[in-house]
Design a protein around this motif. Structure first.
Motif, PDB file in Angstrom:
ATOM      1  N   UNK A  80     -25.030  15.221 -36.067  1.00 50.93           N
ATOM      2  CA  UNK A  80     -24.929  15.125 -34.604  1.00 50.93           C
ATOM      3  C   UNK A  80     -23.841  16.071 -34.078  1.00 50.93           C
ATOM      4  N   UNK A  81     -22.722  16.127 -34.776  1.00 53.76           N
ATOM      5  CA  UNK A  81     -21.640  17.026 -34.359  1.00 53.76           C
ATOM      6  C   UNK A  81     -22.108  18.480 -34.403  1.00 53.76           C
ATOM      7  N   UNK A  82     -22.817  18.846 -35.462  1.00 53.91           N
ATOM      8  CA  UNK A  82     -23.286  20.227 -35.620  1.00 53.91           C
ATOM      9  C   UNK A  82     -24.340  20.560 -34.555  1.00 53.91           C
ATOM     10  N   UNK A  83     -25.193  19.606 -34.232  1.00 57.58           N
ATOM     11  CA  UNK A  83     -26.187  19.828 -33.174  1.00 57.58           C
ATOM     12  C   UNK A  83     -25.487  20.145 -31.854  1.00 57.58           C
ATOM     13  N   UNK A  84     -24.435  19.389 -31.544  1.00 55.06           N
ATOM     14  CA  UNK A  84     -23.703  19.623 -30.290  1.00 55.06           C
ATOM     15  C   UNK A  84     -22.962  20.959 -30.337  1.00 55.06           C
ATOM     16  N   UNK A  85     -22.293  21.230 -31.425  1.00 57.53           N
ATOM     17  CA  UNK A  85     -21.498  22.454 -31.530  1.00 57.53           C
ATOM     18  C   UNK A  85     -22.385  23.694 -31.452  1.00 57.53           C
ATOM     19  N   UNK A  86     -23.531  23.671 -32.115  1.00 59.75           N
ATOM     20  CA  UNK A  86     -24.447  24.820 -32.078  1.00 59.75           C
ATOM     21  C   UNK A  86     -25.033  25.015 -30.674  1.00 59.75           C
ATOM     22  N   UNK A  87     -25.330  23.918 -29.980  1.00 64.02           N
ATOM     23  CA  UNK A  87     -25.808  24.020 -28.594  1.00 64.02           C
ATOM     24  C   UNK A  87     -24.737  24.687 -27.725  1.00 64.02           C
ATOM     25  N   UNK A  88     -23.493  24.277 -27.916  1.00 66.05           N
ATOM     26  CA  UNK A  88     -22.386  24.848 -27.138  1.00 66.05           C
ATOM     27  C   UNK A  88     -22.130  26.303 -27.525  1.00 66.05           C
ATOM     28  N   UNK A  89     -22.267  26.632 -28.812  1.00 69.83           N
ATOM     29  CA  UNK A  89     -22.025  28.008 -29.259  1.00 69.83           C
ATOM     30  C   UNK A  89     -23.090  28.947 -28.690  1.00 69.83           C
ATOM     31  N   UNK A  90     -24.339  28.522 -28.694  1.00 70.96           N
ATOM     32  CA  UNK A  90     -25.406  29.343 -28.101  1.00 70.96           C
ATOM     33  C   UNK A  90     -25.086  29.652 -26.647  1.00 70.96           C
TER      34      UNK A  90
END
Lengths: 135, 135, 135, 135
Positions: A31-41
């Motif tokens: 879940x953390x990685x899903x959020x971080x990748x969304x924010x990084x994009x």
């Protein structure tokens, strides 16, 4: 602080001898990685050199989607199927590694890519450890 | 610990005067609630009285989907659109309130529903506070 | 009628020699299967014998999530990564096969499970054909 | 051809007098729009003028996420809650209108934006008609 461990502790049936800590860690990492990748994009889209970051945006989005699906599958224990869990974890490992590799190329110039690469490596490791614990 | 705040701090453009703490709290609450509701739906499926919990499963699944979409929208700041953010937050408030109301009916007998109801109330409050902070 | 083919035809860069028809078919199959599995999980919840269908609900939900993520990954062509696409397709094949196997057990008594099993088999086949076409 | 209508026809309980055709059309429009917006975001990333399209990418991604969640909520009928369905449809109407407005700005130069704008308008209309039919 998420409620992943609290919910695992309240699951009314058996968890089949799974390593409970490895499972909770992996759910949280997904879940953390899903959020971080969304924010990084999104952060890449606001960089002046966005034209050089389009592959990074794409890999971020893929990793976000695969991590989200993996986190959902791992949050379910009813009718557990080892083959499905393994296949999903393997796809998530590839998605996280691919995204970490891409983000690391921009880590020196874009600190959101550095943080995202680390988060992807953490999630990749959590998936590997859970896959190993599943036997 | 998630990376929502770390990613907000590294966003390369302006955040338009948003309350940064309220935003980070709401992003984390949405992802946490999405996970908790996914786990609660699955826990309900393993209860002996599952036939009495089918509305709870359904509301959990809806809340998980709406919270996930809200968390994704809130993780983006490029080309910010206040109308869209408000509409999504309002839908999330309804989803969280509906799920909390339903889970509270089973909180005395199923502790996963009690934890899930609390998580939904926390997410509902975080969405309200962010909506209010957005003006 | 979806717009998958229309969007593939308008992608502004090269698609790298992919079998365009196999790709469009697989994208459509993934979105269709995600919807069908979501509906089948919900239909199971309204059956009088829901207690016997809880594994079916769970497998439907997993298959819906994995198909959705696969459909999203396949809808992107920028910065294409063959390893990631293959890993995701392999996970989707396992998810569809697992869900089809489970739904087939209830196909005689629940027609939504029969339709869902067929849709999963179609999606499994579309994923296999695309995986084969990718070499 | 999707299976939305076939699954509605096989739902084992009552649908509460909903306009079945409007519901099926809206489910299909939401899934189609989610796919089209995902593809449009990716097509924008491969355009030479991507720097001018970053708001379009962002709006595409938001619309894809909101349409996906809406399509999932509409695919469930067990424990139907009119307030939740209305709130989600309203958010989806805003997301589709925002994305259509943005894509129309690039419709003359990028045909994927033209197709995406039309798909968003179709989905916006389907959501409005269903919202109206729900009373």
């Amino acid at each position: 602080m998420t409620h992943a461990t609290a919910m695992l502790d309240r699951y009314p049936a058996g968890l089949g001898g799974v390593d409970r800590e490895a499972l909770a860690r992996c759910i949280e990492a997904c879940y953390d990685c899903a959020q971080t990748c969304t924010a990084c994009a999104d952060a890449c889209l606001s960089e002046p050199d966005v034209a050089r970051l389009v592959s990074c945006v794409r890999t971020d989005l893929d990793c976000a989607d695969v991590c989200a699906a993996t986190g959902q599958v791992l949050s379910r224990h009813t009718g557990y199927d080892a083959n499905l869990t393994s296949a999903v974890l393997q796809a998530c490992i590839v998605a996280c590694r691919t995204c970490a590799d891409e983000c690391e190329r921009h880590a020196g110039t874009h600190d959101h890519c550095r943080v995202c690469a680390q988060t992807c490596r953490d999630c990749e490791r959590a998936c590997r450890e859970l896959l190993h614990a599943l036997g």
